[in-house]
Design an enzyme around this catalytic site. Structure first.
Site, PDB file in Angstrom:
ATOM      1  N   GLU A  36     -58.990  16.075 -77.709  1.00 32.09           N
ATOM      2  CA  GLU A  36     -59.874  17.189 -78.089  1.00 32.09           C
ATOM      3  C   GLU A  36     -60.835  16.797 -79.197  1.00 32.09           C
ATOM      4  O   GLU A  36     -61.725  17.550 -79.559  1.00 32.09           O
ATOM      5  CB  GLU A  36     -59.035  18.406 -78.510  1.00 32.09           C
ATOM      6  CG  GLU A  36     -58.265  18.973 -77.323  1.00 32.09           C
ATOM      7  CD  GLU A  36     -57.531  20.267 -77.605  1.00 32.09           C
ATOM      8  OE1 GLU A  36     -57.613  20.762 -78.748  1.00 32.09           O
ATOM      9  OE2 GLU A  36     -56.884  20.772 -76.676  1.00 32.09           O
TER      10      GLU A  36
HETATM   11  C1  LIG Z   1     -65.083  23.737 -79.873  1.00 26.57           C
HETATM   12  O1  LIG Z   1     -64.059  22.932 -80.394  1.00 26.57           O
HETATM   13  C2  LIG Z   1     -64.284  22.555 -81.750  1.00 26.57           C
HETATM   14  C3  LIG Z   1     -63.230  21.551 -82.111  1.00 26.57           C
HETATM   15  O2  LIG Z   1     -61.949  21.959 -81.726  1.00 26.57           O
HETATM   16  C4  LIG Z   1     -64.268  23.797 -82.614  1.00 26.57           C
HETATM   17  O3  LIG Z   1     -64.475  23.453 -83.952  1.00 26.57           O
HETATM   18  C5  LIG Z   1     -65.343  24.740 -82.133  1.00 26.57           C
HETATM   19  O4  LIG Z   1     -65.265  25.938 -82.828  1.00 26.57           O
HETATM   20  C6  LIG Z   1     -65.204  25.010 -80.647  1.00 26.57           C
HETATM   21  N1  LIG Z   1     -66.357  25.741 -80.190  1.00 26.57           N
HETATM   22  C7  LIG Z   1     -66.259  26.816 -79.446  1.00 26.57           C
HETATM   23  C8  LIG Z   1     -67.549  27.438 -79.022  1.00 26.57           C
HETATM   24  O5  LIG Z   1     -65.178  27.293 -79.125  1.00 26.57           O
END
Ligand SMILES: *[C@@H]1O[C@H](CO)[C@@H](O)[C@H](O)[C@H]1NC(C)=O
Ligand SMILES: *[C@@H]1O[C@H](CO)[C@@H](O)[C@H](O)[C@H]1NC(C)=O
Ligand SMILES: *[C@@H]1O[C@H](CO)[C@@H](O)[C@H](O)[C@H]1NC(C)=O
Length: 283
Positions: free
Chosen positions: A143
């Site tokens: 991730e």
């Molecule tokens: C996507 O994943 C990142 C890292 O885990 C996180 O910081 C971010 O808020 C996420 N973005 C969304 C749109 O969920």
């Protein structure tokens, strides 16, 4: 037995032999997968209910390629086991597989750094873990990324290719979710190496709470298009039986996975039981 009866049985047998081959629809999936070990809740394989009439995968999470000291530092592709090794040891894997012929066990890579030259180290260290633990499959659950999507795709793709070609593992999956900083990596991997990936464990529970059945189906269709030709498995945070029934009627349910046994222990594995009963009863 008189000849009339024999004829009757022959016709009956013929019917049962020929009818399934006339129908083109494949058998409904009975695959259930569950992550285990990441949250150190002292959960063991034998705690988890296993329905004998389904295909069951435990996914040990995680093996990582960075040190667990702080600050974490990369280990150059050398994966180490980072799950609850007090309760999930190699002999426990052998026991659960010996007791349940429908159980297979995979490991999930929750890494961070693998790239370039590290692939050789990754192949070596993962092969070692798979042999020690008597595992069957691999799951990719990165991730966080340090490389760009194409480098990630190339390195993980080469890793999967090698592990499958050398028959170290017999199946592979990816775990992804709808996030702009995560999906491009998995889509790049899918585009080039999708043929090596047996299942897509798509984390539908990452969508906001209160998702309706029709919204769920829309999300599913979107991901089905993204991972074209793949077996996108469903998962849900709370009761997802409505969406599962609907997908199953449409012949689109390839299986269900749950994150995770560690979290479910204190709720007596309610969703595990419900999902498996549902899958077992599908014809
Ligand atoms: C996507 O994943 C990142 C890292 O885990 C996180 O910081 C971010 O808020 C996420 N973005 C969304 C749109 O969920
Ligand atoms: C796991 O294996 C150890 C060593 O053989 C054994 O003591 C323990 O009871 C096993 N746990 C389970 C849940 O089978
Ligand atoms: C069950 O345990 C998990 C993991 O420790 C925790 O996150 C969750 O809140 C607990 N749920 C309940 C209902 O106690």
């Amino acid at each position: 037995m008189d000849s009339c009866k024999i004829l009757f049985f022959l016709i009956l047998r013929l019917l049962f032999i020929t009818v399934p081959s006339i129908q083109a629809t494949p058998a409904k999936s009975k695959l259930f997968r569950e992550y285990i070990g990441a949250e150190f809740q002292h959960v063991t394989f034998s705690d988890v209910p296993i329905n004998p009439n389904i295909e069951f995968h435990f996914i040990l999470s995680f093996a990582i390629d960075y040190s667990s000291c702080s600050p974490p530092s990369p280990t150059n592709g050398d994966f180490v086991v980072y799950w609850d090794t007090k309760n999930l040891i190699p002999s426990n894997v052998s026991s659960i597989k010996a007791d349940h012929s429908n159980v297979k066990v995979a490991l999930s890579l929750g890494g961070d750094t693998i790239q370039g030259q590290d692939v050789t180290n990754a192949i070596k260290s993962i092969t070692q873990i798979v042999r020690v633990y008597n595992l069957d499959g691999i799951d990719i659950d990165y991730e966080h990324f340090t490389a760009d999507p194409n480098t990630f795709a190339e390195c993980i793709g080469r890793l999967l290719l090698n592990l499958k070609q050398s028959k170290v593992v017999s199946f592979a999956s990816i775990a992804t979710y709808d996030n702009d900083s995560v999906q491009p990596y998995y889509l790049a991997l899918w585009q080039k190496y999708g043929h090596l990936i047996d299942y897509v464990n798509f984390q539908f529970y990452a969508y906001k709470k209160g998702t309706t059945i029709s919204q769920f189906i829309t999300h599913f269709e979107t991901q089905n298009t993204n991972y074209k030709g793949g077996k996108v498995l469903v998962s849900f945070g709370t009761d997802g039986s409505g969406a599962c029934s609907k997908l199953q009627r449409q012949g689109k349910l390839h299986g269900i996975f749950i994150w995770s046994a560690d979290n479910s222990k204190n709720t007596s594995f309610h969703y595990e039981k419900q999902s498996q009963t549902f899958l077992a009863s599908s014809k």
